[in-house]
Write a protein that holds these residues in place. Structure first.
Motif, PDB file in Angstrom:
ATOM      1  N   PHE A 216       0.856  -1.187   0.000  1.00 51.78           N
ATOM      2  CA  PHE A 216       0.000   0.000   0.000  1.00 51.78           C
ATOM      3  C   PHE A 216       0.891   1.235   0.000  1.00 51.78           C
ATOM      4  N   LYS A 295      -8.265  11.421   0.650  1.00 51.26           N
ATOM      5  CA  LYS A 295      -9.084  10.715  -0.344  1.00 51.26           C
ATOM      6  C   LYS A 295      -9.066  11.474  -1.663  1.00 51.26           C
ATOM      7  N   LYS A 296      -9.287  12.788  -1.574  1.00 53.56           N
ATOM      8  CA  LYS A 296      -9.310  13.608  -2.789  1.00 53.56           C
ATOM      9  C   LYS A 296      -7.935  13.643  -3.445  1.00 53.56           C
ATOM     10  N   LEU A 297      -6.915  13.631  -2.619  1.00 54.67           N
ATOM     11  CA  LEU A 297      -5.531  13.716  -3.102  1.00 54.67           C
ATOM     12  C   LEU A 297      -5.128  12.491  -3.910  1.00 54.67           C
ATOM     13  N   THR A 298      -5.718  11.343  -3.583  1.00 51.17           N
ATOM     14  CA  THR A 298      -5.235  10.084  -4.162  1.00 51.17           C
ATOM     15  C   THR A 298      -6.245   9.388  -5.058  1.00 51.17           C
ATOM     16  N   HIS A 299      -7.493   9.864  -5.058  1.00 50.32           N
ATOM     17  CA  HIS A 299      -8.526   9.124  -5.779  1.00 50.32           C
ATOM     18  C   HIS A 299      -8.387   9.219  -7.294  1.00 50.32           C
ATOM     19  N   PHE A 300      -8.554   8.079  -7.959  1.00 53.43           N
ATOM     20  CA  PHE A 300      -8.729   8.099  -9.418  1.00 53.43           C
ATOM     21  C   PHE A 300      -9.690   6.987  -9.778  1.00 53.43           C
ATOM     22  N   ASP A 301     -10.319   7.140 -10.939  1.00 50.03           N
ATOM     23  CA  ASP A 301     -11.337   6.183 -11.357  1.00 50.03           C
ATOM     24  C   ASP A 301     -10.718   4.985 -12.053  1.00 50.03           C
ATOM     25  N   ASP A 302     -11.509   3.940 -12.162  1.00 57.32           N
ATOM     26  CA  ASP A 302     -11.076   2.801 -12.967  1.00 57.32           C
ATOM     27  C   ASP A 302     -10.818   3.271 -14.391  1.00 57.32           C
ATOM     28  N   LEU A 303     -10.011   2.507 -15.102  1.00 63.46           N
ATOM     29  CA  LEU A 303      -9.573   2.951 -16.423  1.00 63.46           C
ATOM     30  C   LEU A 303     -10.742   3.106 -17.395  1.00 63.46           C
ATOM     31  N   GLY A 304     -11.607   2.135 -17.429  1.00 64.00           N
ATOM     32  CA  GLY A 304     -12.713   2.185 -18.386  1.00 64.00           C
ATOM     33  C   GLY A 304     -12.188   2.097 -19.798  1.00 64.00           C
ATOM     34  N   LEU A 306     -10.724   3.128 -23.307  1.00 67.20           N
ATOM     35  CA  LEU A 306      -9.958   4.213 -23.922  1.00 67.20           C
ATOM     36  C   LEU A 306     -10.180   4.136 -25.413  1.00 67.20           C
ATOM     37  N   GLY A 307     -10.290   5.293 -26.040  1.00 64.28           N
ATOM     38  CA  GLY A 307     -10.433   5.330 -27.497  1.00 64.28           C
ATOM     39  C   GLY A 307      -9.138   4.912 -28.159  1.00 64.28           C
TER      40      GLY A 307
END
Lengths: 308, 308
Positions: A216, A295-304, A306-307
């Motif tokens: 982690f 949380k805001k500093l480290t959060h990112f979304d799943d890749l989903g 990409l074009g």
């Protein structure tokens, strides 16, 4: 659940690019216990001298810290004098006077021996072992150490490590202890020495938690003003262990990761002012708000998708 | 959408504790374009000499990179020779032979001038500006720079920065450019120079994305083996810009953060082998799997209630 800390109480003299302070409250057990007291009951084992100001005792008592294990001995309190350059990362020790800390032999009051969470601050590894001889069935034993013991008392340290579940160590010390330059290899080597978890602290670069199956990565909070890094590591450990001890007996990845972040949160407050000044004034809502900032500093979304 | 890169193509001679390689494929535009080609169409503007091996061109063509903007000039290809110690963080430059790169004057084919995403690799800031004179209405212009230009061509660099939306820079260079030691202050100072976003790269400690309202901290992937850090920064930029350019025209926090992580993902592959060897063999499923590993590496739950 309650949390036991054994370590130093000191009067520090600090010099940073922003100013000087003489004989301010310091010591690993002081930073740790003050921080952990935000989360639950703390028992303190340490030694002070005749000159230790009553006002500091009142402060610790006021934080609800159990001082039954604190002894006052004839002589002067442990003193440390350090200086930081503009980098504000590593202290240059100008003077160390062990005083009453030199003959410190931790003796646990009966009520402390049942304590489930134990933190062995940065003291001689033989003293750390002696503490473990006195606790009955700890749920989790964590320890800190430093270059001085890694180099000078390696056999005793390796013995203690076999009885420790979690080691806090900075990156330079992890390299020194393991003989590995790479931080992942260093962590694995330390896990082979006994602890099932190791937290590698990297100052302004955050901290890494390793066990045999997971890593982690926790950043440090990006601060525009750092005044005094003294005690940041012990504060981190205090926030970490305080979070563990107040998590209803669970010690899993979920809880350990929250503990890492809370360690970073609390350390980020400590370095904002001299000595324990910031810890004296910080309130629970601020602590929770900064946790949410992480949380805001480290959060990112799943890749989903990409074009192309 | 398509992505334009202007930068260097080089033949590198590398020495690391793990071995030596002579005249292997290198250069900022090479690492960038190879990486970005995993995500969508890339247009390359660079110069090579008569000695540049046809096999390397075949490789770039094979990755689908548009080479219309690549010119071959009389003379030898740009050569760089560097050495890394055990720390594997910063290269010691042993030799630089600019060769055909010395008189490089980027001239964009007509088809490149409509390109929405532009990356100005680490070249003279006046050349970077000259590229911007030729693009019509870019959606996002990103640039890289280095200590050499910060020190030697500061006025030109400051002019270019006013036309740049996003700057990639490492922490030492950010300090040098801003005159601020603290990384948060350095980022704010750079944001005041023109770019509305700055990415501060910190090698094995990850990268930070700043804009006027947010900070995002992205770790580096903890690797137990790092063989050759050459090109890690350009690979990071390639993964970042490739992700942006393939996100359907959106440039918001959500997309930028994915781009940061993808930059780290791709850089983590590059350093695992010499030169572009790892980028030559890596496949999309591995890339997606490592992105998911970053999620596991950084995820923690909301604080929730803590006991006392």
């Amino acid at each position: 659940m309650s949390l036991l800390v054994v370590g130093s109480i000191a009067l520090d003299s600090l010099e940073t690019p922003f100013g000087k302070k003489e004989d301010v409250l310091g010591g690993s057990a002081t930073y740790f216990s003050t921080t952990a007291s935000f989360f639950g009951p703390v028992q303190l084992v340490a030694v002070i001298g005749e000159d230790f100001p009553e006002s500091h005792l009142q402060f610790l008592r006021g934080r609800g810290i159990d001082l039954e294990g604190l002894t006052r001995e004839a002589g002067r309190t442990f003193r440390w004098k350090g200086k930081y350059g503009w980098e504000l990362n590593e202290a240059q020790t100008l003077d160390t006077q062990l005083n009453v800390f030199e003959s410190f032999s931790p003796n646990l009051p009966a009520a402390y021996r049942e304590t489930p969470y134990v933190f062995l601050g940065n003291i001689h590894p033989e003293l750390q072992s002696r503490v473990l001889d006195q606790v009955k069935a700890p749920k989790l034993v964590a320890a800190d150490t430093m270059n001085f013991w890694i180099q000078g008392s390696r056999p005793a340290l390796l013995k203690t490590l076999q009885r420790v579940n979690l080691l806090f160590i900075n990156d330079a010390e992890a390299r020194q202890l393991s003989g590995e330059h790479n931080v992942v290899k260093a962590a694995r080597a330390i896990l082979a020495m006994g602890p099932s978890r190791v937290v590698i602290k990297r100052g302004e670069h955050g901290a890494l938690l390793f066990d045999h199956d997971h890593i982690f990565a926790c950043p440090a909070f990006p601060l525009s003003e750092v005044f005094d890094p003294t005690g940041a590591g012990d504060t981190f450990a205090g926030g970490f262990m305080g979070t563990l001890a107040s998590s209803g007996g669970k010690v899993d990845q979920q809880v350990l990761r929250k503990a890492m972040v809370m360690g970073s949160v609390m350390a980020s407050f400590t370095v904002e002012k001299f000595s324990l000044e910031r810890l004296r004034e910080v309130q629970r809502p601020e602590i929770h708000a900064r946790f949410a900032e992480f949380k805001k500093l480290t959060h990112f979304d799943d890749l989903g998708p990409l074009g192309g």
